[in-house]
Motif scaffolding. Structure first.
Motif, PDB file in Angstrom:
ATOM      1  N   ALA A 112       0.259  -1.279   0.500  1.00  0.00           N
ATOM      2  CA  ALA A 112       0.287  -0.521   0.206  1.00  0.00           C
ATOM      3  C   ALA A 112       0.677   0.912  -0.277  1.00  0.00           C
ATOM      4  O   ALA A 112       0.655   2.219  -0.549  1.00  0.00           O
ATOM      5  CB  ALA A 112      -1.184  -0.020   1.057  1.00  0.00           C
ATOM      6  N   LYS A 113       2.327   1.024   0.443  1.00  0.00           N
ATOM      7  CA  LYS A 113       2.998   2.347   0.701  1.00  0.00           C
ATOM      8  C   LYS A 113       3.303   2.534  -1.118  1.00  0.00           C
ATOM      9  O   LYS A 113       3.302   4.114  -1.084  1.00  0.00           O
ATOM     10  CB  LYS A 113       4.138   1.987   1.148  1.00  0.00           C
ATOM     11  N   GLU A 114       3.107   1.859  -1.918  1.00  0.00           N
ATOM     12  CA  GLU A 114       3.673   1.993  -3.761  1.00  0.00           C
ATOM     13  C   GLU A 114       1.948   3.565  -3.773  1.00  0.00           C
ATOM     14  O   GLU A 114       2.190   4.012  -5.024  1.00  0.00           O
ATOM     15  CB  GLU A 114       3.248   1.437  -4.388  1.00  0.00           C
ATOM     16  N   LEU A 115       1.042   3.444  -2.998  1.00  0.00           N
ATOM     17  CA  LEU A 115       0.031   4.194  -3.595  1.00  0.00           C
ATOM     18  C   LEU A 115      -0.264   5.831  -2.724  1.00  0.00           C
ATOM     19  O   LEU A 115      -0.909   6.332  -3.341  1.00  0.00           O
ATOM     20  CB  LEU A 115      -1.607   3.097  -3.392  1.00  0.00           C
ATOM     21  N   ALA A 116       0.280   6.073  -1.379  1.00  0.00           N
ATOM     22  CA  ALA A 116       0.829   7.135  -1.155  1.00  0.00           C
ATOM     23  C   ALA A 116       0.321   8.078  -2.069  1.00  0.00           C
ATOM     24  O   ALA A 116       2.128   7.952  -3.004  1.00  0.00           O
ATOM     25  CB  ALA A 116       1.912   7.001  -0.025  1.00  0.00           C
ATOM     26  N   GLY A 117      -0.210   8.953  -1.971  1.00  0.00           N
ATOM     27  CA  GLY A 117      -0.163  10.311  -3.123  1.00  0.00           C
ATOM     28  C   GLY A 117      -0.482  10.065  -3.837  1.00  0.00           C
ATOM     29  O   GLY A 117      -0.505  11.027  -4.985  1.00  0.00           O
ATOM     30  N   SER A 118      -1.614   8.841  -4.313  1.00  0.00           N
ATOM     31  CA  SER A 118      -2.294   8.783  -5.595  1.00  0.00           C
ATOM     32  C   SER A 118      -4.065   9.122  -4.782  1.00  0.00           C
ATOM     33  O   SER A 118      -4.180   9.665  -4.917  1.00  0.00           O
ATOM     34  CB  SER A 118      -1.786   6.890  -5.869  1.00  0.00           C
ATOM     35  N   ARG A 119      -4.176   8.715  -6.294  1.00  0.00           N
ATOM     36  CA  ARG A 119      -6.232   8.730  -6.356  1.00  0.00           C
ATOM     37  C   ARG A 119      -6.644   7.474  -5.647  1.00  0.00           C
ATOM     38  O   ARG A 119      -6.987   6.451  -6.030  1.00  0.00           O
ATOM     39  CB  ARG A 119      -6.261   9.551  -7.498  1.00  0.00           C
ATOM     40  N   ILE A 120      -7.006   7.957  -5.010  1.00  0.00           N
ATOM     41  CA  ILE A 120      -7.952   6.792  -4.056  1.00  0.00           C
ATOM     42  C   ILE A 120      -9.432   7.186  -4.292  1.00  0.00           C
ATOM     43  O   ILE A 120      -9.958   7.869  -3.449  1.00  0.00           O
ATOM     44  CB  ILE A 120      -7.614   6.341  -2.525  1.00  0.00           C
ATOM     45  N   VAL A 121     -10.897   6.341  -4.504  1.00  0.00           N
ATOM     46  CA  VAL A 121     -12.049   6.477  -4.742  1.00  0.00           C
ATOM     47  C   VAL A 121     -12.704   5.245  -3.858  1.00  0.00           C
ATOM     48  O   VAL A 121     -12.199   3.781  -3.889  1.00  0.00           O
ATOM     49  CB  VAL A 121     -12.178   5.630  -5.461  1.00  0.00           C
ATOM     50  N   THR A 122     -13.149   5.508  -3.161  1.00  0.00           N
ATOM     51  CA  THR A 122     -14.229   5.102  -1.860  1.00  0.00           C
ATOM     52  C   THR A 122     -15.266   5.532  -1.656  1.00  0.00           C
ATOM     53  O   THR A 122     -15.386   7.100  -1.746  1.00  0.00           O
ATOM     54  CB  THR A 122     -12.671   4.989  -0.733  1.00  0.00           C
ATOM     55  N   SER A 123     -16.053   4.690  -0.599  1.00  0.00           N
ATOM     56  CA  SER A 123     -17.781   4.882   0.268  1.00  0.00           C
ATOM     57  C   SER A 123     -16.740   5.648   1.855  1.00  0.00           C
ATOM     58  O   SER A 123     -17.794   5.342   2.567  1.00  0.00           O
ATOM     59  CB  SER A 123     -18.321   3.503   0.146  1.00  0.00           C
ATOM     60  N   PHE A 124     -15.784   4.895   2.132  1.00  0.00           N
ATOM     61  CA  PHE A 124     -14.940   5.376   3.399  1.00  0.00           C
ATOM     62  C   PHE A 124     -14.185   5.862   3.755  1.00  0.00           C
ATOM     63  O   PHE A 124     -13.040   5.498   3.850  1.00  0.00           O
ATOM     64  CB  PHE A 124     -15.047   3.434   3.709  1.00  0.00           C
ATOM     65  N   PRO A 125     -14.499   7.877   3.508  1.00  0.00           N
ATOM     66  CA  PRO A 125     -13.441   8.564   3.382  1.00  0.00           C
ATOM     67  C   PRO A 125     -12.632   8.753   4.878  1.00  0.00           C
ATOM     68  O   PRO A 125     -11.330   8.916   4.637  1.00  0.00           O
ATOM     69  CB  PRO A 125     -13.410   9.840   3.015  1.00  0.00           C
ATOM     70  N   GLU A 126     -12.896   8.590   5.941  1.00  0.00           N
ATOM     71  CA  GLU A 126     -12.608   8.728   7.186  1.00  0.00           C
ATOM     72  C   GLU A 126     -11.586   7.165   7.387  1.00  0.00           C
ATOM     73  O   GLU A 126     -10.502   7.856   7.562  1.00  0.00           O
ATOM     74  CB  GLU A 126     -13.438   8.950   7.982  1.00  0.00           C
ATOM     75  N   PHE A 147     -14.606  10.718  -2.751  1.00  0.00           N
ATOM     76  CA  PHE A 147     -16.158   9.167  -2.040  1.00  0.00           C
ATOM     77  C   PHE A 147     -16.803   9.375  -3.091  1.00  0.00           C
ATOM     78  O   PHE A 147     -17.067  10.267  -4.266  1.00  0.00           O
ATOM     79  CB  PHE A 147     -16.915  10.092  -0.990  1.00  0.00           C
ATOM     80  N   VAL A 148     -17.218   7.743  -3.612  1.00  0.00           N
ATOM     81  CA  VAL A 148     -18.368   7.522  -4.068  1.00  0.00           C
ATOM     82  C   VAL A 148     -19.274   7.253  -2.948  1.00  0.00           C
ATOM     83  O   VAL A 148     -19.266   6.281  -2.659  1.00  0.00           O
ATOM     84  CB  VAL A 148     -18.158   7.315  -5.204  1.00  0.00           C
ATOM     85  N   SER A 149     -20.679   7.112  -3.682  1.00  0.00           N
ATOM     86  CA  SER A 149     -21.481   6.190  -2.644  1.00  0.00           C
ATOM     87  C   SER A 149     -21.763   4.467  -3.718  1.00  0.00           C
ATOM     88  O   SER A 149     -22.253   3.350  -2.548  1.00  0.00           O
ATOM     89  CB  SER A 149     -22.829   7.081  -2.578  1.00  0.00           C
ATOM     90  N   GLY A 150     -22.069   4.209  -4.803  1.00  0.00           N
ATOM     91  CA  GLY A 150     -21.579   3.077  -4.977  1.00  0.00           C
ATOM     92  C   GLY A 150     -20.636   2.951  -5.983  1.00  0.00           C
ATOM     93  O   GLY A 150     -20.141   3.725  -6.952  1.00  0.00           O
ATOM     94  N   SER A 151     -20.366   1.834  -6.520  1.00  0.00           N
ATOM     95  CA  SER A 151     -20.102   1.034  -7.787  1.00  0.00           C
ATOM     96  C   SER A 151     -18.739   1.521  -7.969  1.00  0.00           C
ATOM     97  O   SER A 151     -18.258   2.561  -8.794  1.00  0.00           O
ATOM     98  CB  SER A 151     -20.400   1.942  -9.453  1.00  0.00           C
ATOM     99  N   VAL A 152     -17.875   1.368  -6.105  1.00  0.00           N
ATOM    100  CA  VAL A 152     -15.948   1.843  -6.305  1.00  0.00           C
ATOM    101  C   VAL A 152     -15.651   0.835  -7.165  1.00  0.00           C
ATOM    102  O   VAL A 152     -14.607   1.587  -8.041  1.00  0.00           O
ATOM    103  CB  VAL A 152     -15.650   1.446  -4.786  1.00  0.00           C
TER     104      VAL A 152
END
Length: 291
Positions: A112-126, A147-152
């Motif tokens: 997951a360190k490789e994804l730091a600084g990238s774009r993440i989409v989720t329904s669980f932003p916190e 944040f997206v509410s569905g079809s993540v």
């Protein structure tokens, strides 16, 4: 619920989907009876001073925390995401899944360190922010969380994200989207929660005991058998029960023994008992229990 009956405990139940079906079965097994009219989100219990309120699972922690309802069923993931003050009464053993960081298989991301600084989409932003904040601090970057509410799971394929944070149960949807798990953020399942300041603590305790009894009855069966005195210690080790086996003296000098055994182990246990010399081995299903 401004006109609520203060004598009634309010129980929030997910209003639809698989979680609704699981909770409905659990409540029926625990002796909580009510009739819900079509398209109504409130039902009065028959034999308990309690009103059922049917709400979206994602809203239940808020209603419980604010005291609008006294008790409810939701997921650990939702409670952790909203971060409100609720009391976790018990785990219910269903709705188990994982909140995971997922990335395209083709990108071969293993950490997951490789994804730091990238774009993440989720329904669980916190929860996602909480997970990536220490990784960002370590690399001196800022992860973009959308944040997206569905079809993540579709976000990567549509070019909206480099990775997603989403729930994984069987993994079928994830694999169909060409994603794989990089890291687990949270293990989750359905839980019973209550407001810490509820005035219906007695009803909360009663429901907990009833639900615990029902869950036990679904996990265990009762195994009963006869044995001679010389093998009693041996067979009791095979069926120790939840606390200890029940032993009754027989007129022929032998013993009748019974004990709870996990359903998934009962066939093996019966084989072991028979090999040890036990006879008249019977298995009884449980409809409910109190431990």
């Amino acid at each position: 619920m401004s006109n609520r009956n203060s004598d009634h405990c309010l129980f929030a139940v997910p209003k639809k989907g698989r979680l609704y079906e699981k909770v409905t079965d659990m409540l029926k097994g625990a002796g909580v009876e009510y009739h819900r009219e079509a398209r109504l989100d409130v039902a009065i219990c028959k034999d308990l001073p309690m009103t059922m309120v049917f709400l979206p699972a994602s809203d239940i922690p808020k209603y419980v925390a604010e005291g609008n309802v006294d008790i409810g069923v939701t997921g650990i993931d939702i409670v952790e995401e909203v971060g409100l003050d609720v009391e976790r009464v018990m785990d219910l053993g269903f709705g188990k899944c994982r909140l995971c960081v997922q990335a395209p298989v083709a990108n071969q991301i293993k950490d997951a360190k490789e994804l730091a600084g990238s774009r993440i989409v989720t329904s669980f932003p916190e929860l996602t922010k909480k997970f990536f904040d220490p990784l960002d601090a370590e690399k001196g970057v800022k992860t973009s969380i959308r944040f997206v509410s569905g079809s993540v799971e579709a976000a990567c394929g549509l070019g909206l994200a480099d990775a997603v944070v989403d729930l994984v149960e069987t993994g079928t949807t994830m694999k169909a989207a060409g994603l794989e798990i990089v890291s687990t953020v949270l293990e989750t399942e359905s839980i019973l929660i209550t407001n810490p300041h509820t005035t219906h603590k007695g009803m909360v305790d009663l429901l907990q005991h009833r639900i615990e009894g029902y869950i036990t009855s679904k996990k265990f069966v009762m195994v009963s058998y006869n044995c001679s005195k010389d093998i009693l210690d041996t067979v009791c080790k095979i069926t120790p029960g939840k606390r200890s086996p029940t032993i009754t003296d027989l007129t022929d000098g032998g013993h009748a023994v019974s004990g709870l055994v996990k359903k998934g182990e009962v066939v093996k246990v019966m084989d072991e008992l028979h090999a040890a010399g036990a006879r008249d081995i019977l298995v009884f299903e449980l409809s409910n229990s109190r431990m």
